[in-house]
Design an enzyme around this catalytic site. Structure first.
Site, short mmCIF file in Angstrom:
data_model
loop_
_atom_site.label_atom_id
_atom_site.label_comp_id
_atom_site.label_asym_id
_atom_site.label_seq_id
_atom_site.Cartn_x
_atom_site.Cartn_y
_atom_site.Cartn_z
N THR A 102 -6.27 2.95 -6.56
CA THR A 102 -7.52 2.92 -5.79
C THR A 102 -8.34 4.16 -6.13
O THR A 102 -7.85 5.28 -6.05
CB THR A 102 -7.23 2.86 -4.28
N TYR A 136 -2.49 5.78 -4.55
CA TYR A 136 -3.50 6.83 -4.53
C TYR A 136 -3.01 7.94 -5.44
O TYR A 136 -1.85 8.38 -5.32
CB TYR A 136 -3.69 7.39 -3.12
N HIS A 177 -13.75 -1.34 -0.64
CA HIS A 177 -12.70 -0.95 0.30
C HIS A 177 -12.87 -1.68 1.64
O HIS A 177 -12.61 -1.14 2.71
CB HIS A 177 -12.70 0.57 0.53
N SER A 227 0.81 -1.20 0.00
CA SER A 227 0.00 0.00 0.00
C SER A 227 0.86 1.26 0.00
O SER A 227 1.95 1.29 0.57
CB SER A 227 -0.90 0.01 1.25
N LYS A 253 -8.85 -0.42 -8.69
CA LYS A 253 -9.48 -1.03 -7.50
C LYS A 253 -10.55 -0.09 -6.94
O LYS A 253 -10.32 1.11 -6.79
CB LYS A 253 -8.42 -1.28 -6.43
#
Length: 415
Positions: free
Chosen positions: A196, A170, A310, A146, A286
């Protein structure tokens, strides 16, 4: 009524004094097994790992993993969806050998699931992302780091050099920061970028608010009391490198400022086009929650999608990925790789998703429960539990290969 003995009583039902030789095989007392390895051996399900994790982890980190947004309706519905399905087994099939291998995004995976991106992972247990990436490499499955990870891209890929390392991104308001992470991922050998798109703002995660959770955890009177029941966690926490957002350490500013800069409410399909033109590897989107959005991101160059809400941590009462899956699979007709997360707690759940049209699945909480229960060994155990359950489910369905699973094997029951 007669009380005389039954003259026809079979010998096996007549009482007698047991012989010592017959008692000896029954008197085998084992030494009590203690320690992490013993605890993990006794865990037969992901639920068992969760129980161990809850005992060993302070409330704030455990609730961060275990909880979801607002009333947590989304997460409950996602799990209920798997509970409500019905398997349709075929009989008289030769299932002596079962092959769980599958192809995802151009490469083979030993199992039909990978590890989903999770933030702050070293807060759950000190081995964090290193345990997850190494366990995934050993199992032959992808690991997704992440942006909010507590280990850097470079350190994770170095720790698991033989693994298939993916990176979750992100798209920030400041595109230069996004570009820097994209460049670092490419140089580190990451082959898949997972962007995401369901976080224009952060969800209302009320457990975290009520626990007063901070990153890193603060030593308040409440946390010190909690620590007295979990000394091993606090010993590991205090004797390892302090927690930080390792992928963001090159940037100045507070944690709050960094988080706010990551969740971009202006994100649009033009930004996805920009990322597609910038990133040369596989691109996965995602956070897909409608059929129309699934089709649109494929039109904009996505090599794969993740049907995900999520983990229930953003919009409460969001669509359930498993319910959405059949319609998305029918609409896309093989144009892109379809992955699914949220609610997966068993190998049977994984098999159900594959049968309903998913090409692959991702597990987040399931592996984190293993991490909190026993570090790297706990992650290995979580993967082993899911592997064993998936193979058993396929055998009982009469299926030898992942590719042979189809919608005829599963029926979604109404409530």
């Amino acid at each position: 009524m007669s009380t005389s003995p039954d003259p026809y009583l079979p010998p096996a039902l007549r009482r007698r004094v047991p012989k010592p030789a017959e008692l000896a095989p029954l008197m085998q007392f084992k030494k009590p097994a203690i320690g992490t390895a013993a605890r993990l051996r006794r865990a037969n399900t992901i639920g068992d790992l969760r129980t161990i994790a809850k005992r060993r982890t302070p409330k704030a980190p455990f609730d961060y993993t275990d909880g979801a947004a607002e009333a947590e309706i989304t997460l409950a519905r996602a799990r209920q969806a798997f509970l409500d399905l019905e398997f349709r087994p075929g009989i008289l099939r030769n299932v002596k050998d079962v092959d769980l291998r599958t192809d995802i995004l151009g490469k083979s995976a030993a199992l039909p699931f990978g590890i989903a991106p999770t933030g702050f992972t070293r807060m759950m247990q000190s081995e964090g992302e290193y345990a997850g990436s190494r366990a995934a490499a050993a199992a032959g499955i992808p690991y997704t780091l992440s942006t909010m990870g507590t280990a850097s891209i470079e350190d994770v890929t170095a720790a698991a050099p033989t693994g298939r390392n993916w990176f979750q991104l992100y798209l920030w308001t400041d595109r230069e920061r996004s570009l820097a992470l994209v460049d670092r991922a490419a140089k580190a050998g990451v082959d898949t970028m997972m962007v995401t798109v369901d976080t224009p703002v952060g969800g209302a995660r009320l457990r975290d608010v009520r626990n007063g959770m901070t990153i890193p955890p603060a030593l308040t009177l409440k946390t010190l009391l909690d620590a007295s029941y979990r000394p091993a966690w606090w010993f590991n926490f205090l004797t390892h490198e302090p927690l930080s957002f390792a992928n963001l350490s090159r940037y100045s500013g507070t944690v709050t400022e960094l988080i706010n800069s990551m969740f971009d409410p202006t994100l649009s399909f033009q930004d996805l086009d920009w990322l597609r033109s910038t990133w040369k590897g596989k691109l996965v989107v995602k956070g897909i929650q409608t059929v129309d959005d699934a089709k649109r991101v494929v039109d904009h160059g996505a090599d794969g999608i993740v049907l995900s809400n999520h983990g229930g941590r953003q919009l409460d009462r969001a669509p359930v990925p498993l319910h959405l899956l059949p319609d998305v699979a029918a609409a896309l007709k093989g144009r892109t790789a379809i992955m699914l997360d949220t609610g997966i707690m068993s190998g049977g759940d994984i098999v159900a998703a594959l049968a309903l049209g998913a090409d692959f699945t991702l597990v987040g909480r399931a592996y984190l429960y293993g991490l909190m229960a026993g570090g790297r060994a706990g992650v290995d155990r979580a993967i082993d539990i899911l592997r064993t359950e998936a193979a058993l489910t396929m055998r009982l369905l009469g299926v030898n290969k992942v590719a042979d699973l189809n919608p005829d094997h599963v029926r979604l029951l109404g409530r």
